[in-house]
Design an enzyme around this catalytic site. Sequence first.
Site, PDB file in Angstrom:
ATOM      1  N   PRO A  63       0.849  -1.197   0.000  1.00  6.13           N
ATOM      2  CA  PRO A  63       0.000   0.000   0.000  1.00  6.13           C
ATOM      3  C   PRO A  63       0.886   1.249   0.000  1.00  6.13           C
ATOM      4  O   PRO A  63       1.485   1.604   1.010  1.00  6.13           O
ATOM      5  CB  PRO A  63      -0.807  -0.127   1.298  1.00  6.13           C
ATOM      6  CG  PRO A  63      -0.070  -1.109   2.133  1.00  6.13           C
ATOM      7  CD  PRO A  63       0.865  -1.898   1.292  1.00  6.13           C
ATOM      8  N   ASP A 103       5.794   2.525   2.372  1.00  5.49           N
ATOM      9  CA  ASP A 103       4.884   1.404   2.618  1.00  5.49           C
ATOM     10  C   ASP A 103       4.044   1.745   3.859  1.00  5.49           C
ATOM     11  O   ASP A 103       4.581   1.819   4.977  1.00  5.49           O
ATOM     12  CB  ASP A 103       5.746   0.144   2.847  1.00  5.49           C
ATOM     13  CG  ASP A 103       4.914  -1.119   2.975  1.00  5.49           C
ATOM     14  OD1 ASP A 103       3.752  -1.025   3.395  1.00  5.49           O
ATOM     15  OD2 ASP A 103       5.457  -2.195   2.669  1.00  5.49           O
ATOM     16  N   HIS A 104       2.760   1.925   3.639  1.00  2.45           N
ATOM     17  CA  HIS A 104       1.893   2.384   4.728  1.00  2.45           C
ATOM     18  C   HIS A 104       1.672   1.308   5.795  1.00  2.45           C
ATOM     19  O   HIS A 104       1.133   1.587   6.868  1.00  2.45           O
ATOM     20  CB  HIS A 104       0.541   2.831   4.154  1.00  2.45           C
ATOM     21  CG  HIS A 104      -0.117   3.911   4.958  1.00  2.45           C
ATOM     22  ND1 HIS A 104       0.310   4.282   6.206  1.00  2.45           N
ATOM     23  CD2 HIS A 104      -1.180   4.699   4.702  1.00  2.45           C
ATOM     24  CE1 HIS A 104      -0.461   5.239   6.680  1.00  2.45           C
ATOM     25  NE2 HIS A 104      -1.382   5.513   5.787  1.00  2.45           N
ATOM     26  N   ARG A 105       2.126   0.073   5.528  1.00  3.78           N
ATOM     27  CA  ARG A 105       1.967  -0.973   6.548  1.00  3.78           C
ATOM     28  C   ARG A 105       2.907  -0.730   7.726  1.00  3.78           C
ATOM     29  O   ARG A 105       2.660  -1.172   8.834  1.00  3.78           O
ATOM     30  CB  ARG A 105       2.285  -2.354   5.946  1.00  3.78           C
ATOM     31  CG  ARG A 105       1.230  -2.846   4.985  1.00  3.78           C
ATOM     32  CD  ARG A 105       1.674  -4.134   4.324  1.00  3.78           C
ATOM     33  NE  ARG A 105       2.906  -3.973   3.588  1.00  3.78           N
ATOM     34  CZ  ARG A 105       3.565  -4.965   2.993  1.00  3.78           C
ATOM     35  NH1 ARG A 105       3.081  -6.185   3.049  1.00  3.78           N
ATOM     36  NH2 ARG A 105       4.677  -4.748   2.332  1.00  3.78           N
TER      37      ARG A 105
END
Length: 305
Positions: free
Chosen positions: A99, A275-277
């Site tokens: 994401p 990376d939004h994780r």
Amino acid sequence: MSSKKNDIKLASPKVRKFARELGANISDVKGSQRLGRVTERDVKQFIKSQVSVDQGKVVPKKYKDEYSHEEFGEIELKNLPRVKKLSGPQLVRSWTEIPHVTQHDEIDITEMEQFRTSLFDHYTGEKISVTPLAFITRAVVNALKDFPNFNCSIDPENSKVIYKKYFHVGFAVDTPHGLMVPKLRDVDQMNIKEIGDELKKVSKQCRELKIDKKEFFGGSMTISSLGGIGGTFFTPIINPPEVAILGVGKSFDRLVKIKGQIISRKILPISLSYDHRIIDGAEGARFCVHLNKSLGKDFAFKLAV
Ligand code: CAO
């Protein structure tokens, strides 16, 4: 009879259950029996038409254009270059599995540029030629030290995060064979001139295909600089297993009003994808602010004292 009623498929509850278990929508299955009645065999045929088997793995069938290109005019067929063939699946993996968030920013690098263009060798008196990328690479390493989440990889299967204690910065190199992303190792131990020399050396090795395969692996974070070509902001794609990438555009002059005076300042456009994780928006913004400070205000301050 309404068209909706026409769409209702004839199939026994057993066949419907079978289709559901295989994840097929019964209304998509063409029935081979009288009045379009769907059998188990039809469901199996339908599933087969949706997937193919590649090296023992079941993969969804590729989208096929309804019309071929030559139906619209003359075409030429060429092989996909080897490097693009290798990087393609990696790009698809990144784009579909990570994401991405991209944050854009502008950095006032006026003082940094004054410093960069005034560098010369004290012994020979010759001008030292380093591009802005060497300064940006060092600023990225400084930011990585303060934001370890940008220097990690995620192992989602085991719910682990791997934090790297080294600073190996990847940089995208445009070559006649395609895009390559080699790493500069231990950038934290190099000065600006060494970073500049190493950038030149490694990009030459890539263009001449004289680089070892292992040099494309084991990175902290990547920089993709289009500054030597042109353009401002873009959305760089993360190079997994890394979790962030910095895109750099071409610096430009902007007239600004400071203390009542109109003066020209040099502005560098940057685009940070992460990376939004593992990295949230606030941390992404702080990383940009850090870069902004090291390449902007801190430089101005150092030159002023
Ligand atoms: N703003 C303004 N000028 C810039 C600049 C910037 N951000 N970055 C570089 N320049 C200038 C340099 O100073 C140099 O000018 P001089 O010739 O006057 O010294 C000129 O542009 C050319 O620089 P360069 O591109 O040769 O060198 P670099 O260190 O900036 O970049 C490399 C090296 C390997 C990154 C670059 O050659 C390259 O391949 N860039 C493309 C990367 C790419 O394709 N990214 C996309 C990946 S996603 O598909």
